[in-house]
Design an enzyme around this catalytic site. Structure first.
Site, PDB file in Angstrom:
ATOM      1  N   ALA A 126       5.322  10.834  -0.353  1.00  0.00           N
ATOM      2  CA  ALA A 126       6.692  10.990  -0.862  1.00  0.00           C
ATOM      3  C   ALA A 126       6.659  10.977  -2.384  1.00  0.00           C
ATOM      4  CB  ALA A 126       7.552   9.838  -0.355  1.00  0.00           C
ATOM      5  N   GLU A 186       1.649  11.187   7.095  1.00  0.00           N
ATOM      6  CA  GLU A 186       2.669  11.156   8.157  1.00  0.00           C
ATOM      7  C   GLU A 186       3.031  12.578   8.586  1.00  0.00           C
ATOM      8  OE1 GLU A 186       5.225   8.427   5.858  1.00  0.00           O
ATOM      9  OE2 GLU A 186       5.254   7.199   7.666  1.00  0.00           O
ATOM     10  N   GLU A 189       1.384   2.857   1.407  1.00  0.00           N
ATOM     11  CA  GLU A 189       2.745   2.414   1.067  1.00  0.00           C
ATOM     12  C   GLU A 189       2.814   0.921   0.757  1.00  0.00           C
ATOM     13  OE1 GLU A 189       1.953   4.540   3.407  1.00  0.00           O
ATOM     14  OE2 GLU A 189       3.487   6.094   3.663  1.00  0.00           O
TER      15      GLU A 189
HETATM   16  C1  LIG Z   1      10.588   7.483   3.732  1.00  0.00           C
HETATM   17  C2  LIG Z   1       9.456   8.161   3.092  1.00  0.00           C
HETATM   18  C3  LIG Z   1       8.409   7.217   2.689  1.00  0.00           C
HETATM   19  C4  LIG Z   1       7.208   7.668   2.328  1.00  0.00           C
HETATM   20  C5  LIG Z   1       6.274   6.763   1.810  1.00  0.00           C
HETATM   21  C6  LIG Z   1       5.335   7.408   0.814  1.00  0.00           C
HETATM   22  O1  LIG Z   1       4.799   8.453   1.014  1.00  0.00           O
HETATM   23  S1  LIG Z   1       5.157   6.516  -0.577  1.00  0.00           S
HETATM   24  C7  LIG Z   1       3.916   7.401  -1.459  1.00  0.00           C
HETATM   25  C8  LIG Z   1       2.568   7.156  -0.866  1.00  0.00           C
HETATM   26  N1  LIG Z   1       1.566   7.790  -1.647  1.00  0.00           N
HETATM   27  C9  LIG Z   1       0.856   7.121  -2.535  1.00  0.00           C
HETATM   28  O2  LIG Z   1       0.994   5.942  -2.715  1.00  0.00           O
HETATM   29  C10 LIG Z   1      -0.143   7.942  -3.321  1.00  0.00           C
HETATM   30  C11 LIG Z   1       0.030   7.662  -4.772  1.00  0.00           C
HETATM   31  N2  LIG Z   1      -0.869   8.458  -5.565  1.00  0.00           N
HETATM   32  C12 LIG Z   1      -2.172   8.172  -5.693  1.00  0.00           C
HETATM   33  O3  LIG Z   1      -2.708   7.273  -5.113  1.00  0.00           O
HETATM   34  C13 LIG Z   1      -2.923   9.023  -6.652  1.00  0.00           C
HETATM   35  O4  LIG Z   1      -2.029   9.556  -7.560  1.00  0.00           O
HETATM   36  C14 LIG Z   1      -3.710  10.164  -5.970  1.00  0.00           C
HETATM   37  C15 LIG Z   1      -2.836  11.000  -5.096  1.00  0.00           C
HETATM   38  C16 LIG Z   1      -4.869   9.571  -5.164  1.00  0.00           C
HETATM   39  C17 LIG Z   1      -4.298  11.090  -7.081  1.00  0.00           C
HETATM   40  O5  LIG Z   1      -5.052  10.305  -7.982  1.00  0.00           O
HETATM   41  P1  LIG Z   1      -5.544  10.912  -9.361  1.00  0.00           P
HETATM   42  O6  LIG Z   1      -6.339   9.836 -10.024  1.00  0.00           O
HETATM   43  O7  LIG Z   1      -6.156  12.228  -9.134  1.00  0.00           O
HETATM   44  O8  LIG Z   1      -4.238  11.198 -10.209  1.00  0.00           O
HETATM   45  P2  LIG Z   1      -3.138  10.191 -10.765  1.00  0.00           P
HETATM   46  O9  LIG Z   1      -3.053   8.980  -9.947  1.00  0.00           O
HETATM   47  O10 LIG Z   1      -3.340  10.021 -12.214  1.00  0.00           O
HETATM   48  O11 LIG Z   1      -1.816  11.022 -10.490  1.00  0.00           O
HETATM   49  C18 LIG Z   1      -1.552  12.237 -11.181  1.00  0.00           C
HETATM   50  C19 LIG Z   1      -0.074  12.297 -11.495  1.00  0.00           C
HETATM   51  O12 LIG Z   1       0.638  12.410 -10.267  1.00  0.00           O
HETATM   52  C20 LIG Z   1       1.601  11.392 -10.160  1.00  0.00           C
HETATM   53  N3  LIG Z   1       1.721  11.024  -8.743  1.00  0.00           N
HETATM   54  C21 LIG Z   1       0.735  10.747  -7.894  1.00  0.00           C
HETATM   55  N4  LIG Z   1       1.213  10.512  -6.676  1.00  0.00           N
HETATM   56  C22 LIG Z   1       2.544  10.627  -6.771  1.00  0.00           C
HETATM   57  C23 LIG Z   1       3.598  10.487  -5.835  1.00  0.00           C
HETATM   58  N5  LIG Z   1       3.380  10.194  -4.553  1.00  0.00           N
HETATM   59  N6  LIG Z   1       4.835  10.667  -6.283  1.00  0.00           N
HETATM   60  C24 LIG Z   1       5.100  10.997  -7.570  1.00  0.00           C
HETATM   61  N7  LIG Z   1       4.132  11.149  -8.503  1.00  0.00           N
HETATM   62  C25 LIG Z   1       2.881  10.961  -8.097  1.00  0.00           C
HETATM   63  C26 LIG Z   1       1.052  10.267 -11.009  1.00  0.00           C
HETATM   64  O13 LIG Z   1       2.072   9.397 -11.405  1.00  0.00           O
HETATM   65  C27 LIG Z   1       0.432  11.030 -12.154  1.00  0.00           C
HETATM   66  O14 LIG Z   1       1.436  11.410 -13.038  1.00  0.00           O
HETATM   67  P3  LIG Z   1       1.663  10.605 -14.413  1.00  0.00           P
HETATM   68  O15 LIG Z   1       2.670  11.425 -15.120  1.00  0.00           O
HETATM   69  O16 LIG Z   1       0.329  10.522 -15.076  1.00  0.00           O
HETATM   70  O17 LIG Z   1       2.184   9.265 -14.023  1.00  0.00           O
END
Ligand SMILES: CC/C=C/CC(=O)SCCNC(=O)CCNC(=O)[C@H](O)C(C)(C)COP(=O)(O)OP(=O)(O)OC[C@H]1O[C@@H](n2cnc3c(N)ncnc32)[C@H](O)[C@@H]1OP(=O)(O)O
Length: 713
Positions: A61, A103, A123
């Site tokens: 998400a 999911e 999450e």
């Molecule tokens: C009811 C619905 C509920 C749903 C629950 C969910 O899905 S909650 C979200 C669950 N997902 C996560 O927790 C994943 C979070 N992201 C990561 O762990 C990592 O970003 C990654 C996907 C493994 C990629 O890692 P990497 O090292 O390659 O990059 P960055 O971490 O630096 O990320 C790059 C930029 O992308 C932004 N970002 C990453 N994931 C998300 C996300 N899910 N939503 C929004 N933005 C995301 C991250 O913030 C970085 O951007 P910046 O501008 O540098 O902050």
């Protein structure tokens, strides 16, 4: 958004398109709905593949959307729509399938993963649970114990493990989308009916009650007051109910978490960890304007606990290392210890140990041929200065010289060299190959490139690096001082170590201040204080006009150094013992101390312990911001969560100050400072006052109130 095309004649290909991680924003969710409609209504299409743009399936998400009212279709019905499709749907998983991304993949009828893909439901680290059916579908697919593990730890699973667990149907080394399309062609004629996970019963387990009880117990112990891990277990428990009831329970639990302060704190921490990578220095130098130098070969000097851990972290990051120690016996011991750490690490990661990446030396000569040196000798300025003088004479031009120090003056070390611009501090945390935090300390003459190189090297080692200015204790240890001080003063005034620790552990710290001090050794700080001119055997409570607690010094004079001597603030069954027990000797000692100083023990409550310890620590955090030692509150919070066991569900000390309310923090500090005018750390700092006068803006806005850097670029 999502793109649609028809490939190989009969396969509808839906590509999630939201760089960089194809997070499921409102536009992407709507895109999935629209493109699924297109694929299902196209008579030529017999099966569907869902993939992500640019080699990443989906990072879940869109977390940024959580702070505003949700728009667009909800993820649950979007996934239900995919699952109930009459045509087979295949997920082509490359890169990551995390959270809502996994999911969505669980809503598909088949999953094909690239061998390098990582899957998970993280999450719990955002203070949530897998709330789009993940807590209900995953246990139905791979069984309750494996699902509980993945959901409560939030860990990423490799494609190989996913295949073993039955989480994916196939793993490929080839182009995943092509393979998924071929697969989709092969199942085009099959009904997806039997592949809908929501219709699966939860697999039988002989003693599910015991499984849930065991996990709940472990989770509660580890959670330290965090709500999400507990709710995750409760949600998985509901997967034993009919699917619709399980989903309802998941929804209820998610609703509670979603609106909790804890989820806000953990989501703030997620972005804060990323924000610290965009470092800046007071000179105006910045991350995006400075290129780091690649480090291929490094030298580590001093192979005590820290030097060993740093060597392991470097090797695991692919850097060639020369590990140096003058004491032959210590060198041999270190070699053995480092090899076994590398072997254990490699086994855990399923790779071969890179033992050939490290060589050992008992002299400094190899420093002539490395890109970067990390000095990790004993925390003694004279000794470190000598090492820096030698390095300055030996190293080739351009070699970066770094000191692993927990608080010594980086400028003094730099002034021993001919290249002060190449000198920075790299403050690692023990064990250095495990702990995620690195403070990169810039001195007054450190070049932006030296900072960029150390920051990048830290990242390569899997650390979250935070750039901080040079002052006594940098950020982390500087803030620790008033926190520890308050704990000591509370003992003098009537509290016990057990009570203070209990309050702090209930707040969420892994260990209270006294148990932590016993673990790390009381003698460490004592030696530093003695080096600063602490007189022996002197128990005065006022030094240089300010309150001083000599309790720690007095304990050290008795040989009570903590766990290692079997006695400290607590007693242990033997030297090196780990089970802390209250010590009647200490009670007696405290009573005598109070009598000697005319102090009358008073009743100290829970609130006073928390406020005095934590608000004094936060107040120092505001001073650090005011002094420009940290560029923003996020830097401080990341340091405290990753390096000082501050509970992640409380965001970090600066975030917590904002949650409590800056006005309240200010009032309580004013109150305590009035009661204890001889304790300067309780005097509210100007920045805190300024923020309160400005209406207590949210933590994300505080940078606007800090002095702007002077650009010299
Ligand atoms: C009811 C619905 C509920 C749903 C629950 C969910 O899905 S909650 C979200 C669950 N997902 C996560 O927790 C994943 C979070 N992201 C990561 O762990 C990592 O970003 C990654 C996907 C493994 C990629 O890692 P990497 O090292 O390659 O990059 P960055 O971490 O630096 O990320 C790059 C930029 O992308 C932004 N970002 C990453 N994931 C998300 C996300 N899910 N939503 C929004 N933005 C995301 C991250 O913030 C970085 O951007 P910046 O501008 O540098 O902050």
């Amino acid at each position: 958004m999502a793109q649609y095309s028809r490939v190989s004649g009969t396969v509808g290909l839906i590509t999630l398109l939201n760089p960089p991680v194809n997070a499921l924003s409102a536009a992407v969710r709507q895109g999935i709905v629209d493109m699924m409609d297109k694929a299902l209504s196209d008579r030529k299409v017999k099966s569907v593949v869902i993939c992500g743009h640019n080699g990443k399936f989906c990072g879940g998400a869109d977390i940024r959307e959580f702070s505003s009212p949700l728009t667009g279709p909800l993820l649950i019905p979007v996934i239900q729509g995919v699952e109930s499709a009459a045509k087979p749907v295949v997920a082509a998983i490359e890169g990551v399938a995390l959270g809502g991304g996994l999911e969505l993949a669980l809503g598909c009828h088949y999953r094909i993963a690239h061998s390098k893909a990582r899957l998970g439901l993280p999450e719990v680290h955002l203070g949530l649970l897998p709330g789009a059916g993940g807590s209900q579908r995953l246990p139905r697919l791979i069984g309750v114990p494996a699902a509980l593990d993945i959901i409560t730890t939030g860990r990423h699973v490799t494609a190989a493990e996913a295949l073993k667990l039955g989480l994916v149907d196939r793993v490929t080394d080839r182009n995943t989308v092509d393979e998924a399309v071929k697969f989709a062609l092969s199942v085009a004629d099959q009904s997806p009916q039997s592949r809908r996970i929501s219709t699966f019963p939860c697999p039988h387990h002989p003693d599910l009650d015991a499984v849930f009880e065991g996990v709940m117990q472990r989770v509660r112990q580890r959670a330290r007051g965090a709500l999400a891990p507990v709710a995750c277990v409760q949600a998985v428990a509901a997967a034993t109910l009919p699917f619709a009831q399980g989903m309802e329970r998941e929804r209820e639990l998610m609703a509670t978490l979603f609106t909790s302060g804890q989820a806000r704190a953990q989501q703030y921490h997620f972005f804060a960890q990323r924000a610290v990578g965009r470092w800046s220095m007071p000179s105006g130098a910045r991350w995006d304007k400075t290129k780091p130098v690649a480090v291929h070969k490094a030298m580590v000097i001093g192979l005590g606990t820290m030097g060993r851990g740093i060597s392991v972290a470097l090797v695991q990051a692919g850097v060639s290392v020369v590990a140096m120690e003058t004491n032959e016996k210590q060198l041999m011991d270190a070699k053995q210890a480092i090899s076994s750490m590398l072997e254990r690490g490699a086994k855990r990661r399923g790779v071969a140990p890179a033992l050939d990446k490290i060589r050992y030396s008992s002299d400094m000569q190899p420093a002539a041929d490395v890109d970067l040196v990390i000095e990790a000798v004993f925390e003694d300025m004279a000794l470190k200065k000598k090492v820096f003088q030698q390095l300055s004479a030996l190293c080739k031009p351009g070699t970066f010289l770094c000191s692993n120090t927990s608080g010594l003056d980086v400028d003094q070390l730099a002034s021993e060299t001919r290249t002060p611009e190449l000198v920075v501090g790299m403050h690692f945390f023990a064990p250095a190959h495990v702990m995620k935090l690195l403070e990169v300390v810039y001195g007054s003459r450190s070049s932006p490139q030296a900072v960029a190189t150390a920051m990048e090297l830290g990242k390569q080692m899997g650390k979250v690096s935070v750039a901080v200015g040079n002052c006594r204790g940098f950020v982390g240890n500087r803030m620790l001082k008033p926190y520890l001080e308050q704990a000591f003063f509370l003992l003098e005034e009537g509290a016990t170590p057990e009570f203070v620790d209990q309050v702090l552990e209930e707040f969420g710290f892994a260990m209270g201040v006294f148990r932590m001090s016993d673990l790390s050794g009381l003698d460490v700080g004592w030696r530093v204080r003695k080096a600063d001119g602490l007189p022996d055997g002197h128990s005065a409570r006022i030094r240089q006009g300010c309150r001083y607690s000599p309790l720690g010094d007095l304990l050290c004079e008795q040989g009570r150094f903590g766990q290692k001597t079997g006695r400290g603030w607590y007693q242990y069954d033997k030297p090196g013992g780990q089970v802390a027990k209250p010590d009647p000797w200490l009670q007696d000692f405290l009573e005598k101390f109070r009598t000697q100083h005319g102090l009358v023990a008073r009743r100290i409550d829970h609130q006073e312990v928390l406020e005095r310890c934590l608000y004094a620590l936060m107040n120092e955090g505001f001073r650090i911001l005011e002094d420009g030692i940290a560029a923003g509150p996020e830097d401080i919070d990341v340091i405290y969560v990753l390096g000082y066991s501050w509970p992640p569900h409380r965001g970090g000390p600066m975030f917590y100050a904002a949650m409590v309310g800056l006005k309240k923090v200010l009032e309580r500090l004013e109150h305590y400072h009035q009661e204890h005018p001889d304790i300067p750390s309780l005097k509210p700092c100007n920045l805190l006052r300024k923020l309160v006068v400005s209406g207590s803006p949210p933590v994300q806005k505080w940078r606007e109130f800090l002095q702007k850097p002077q650009s010299q670029l």
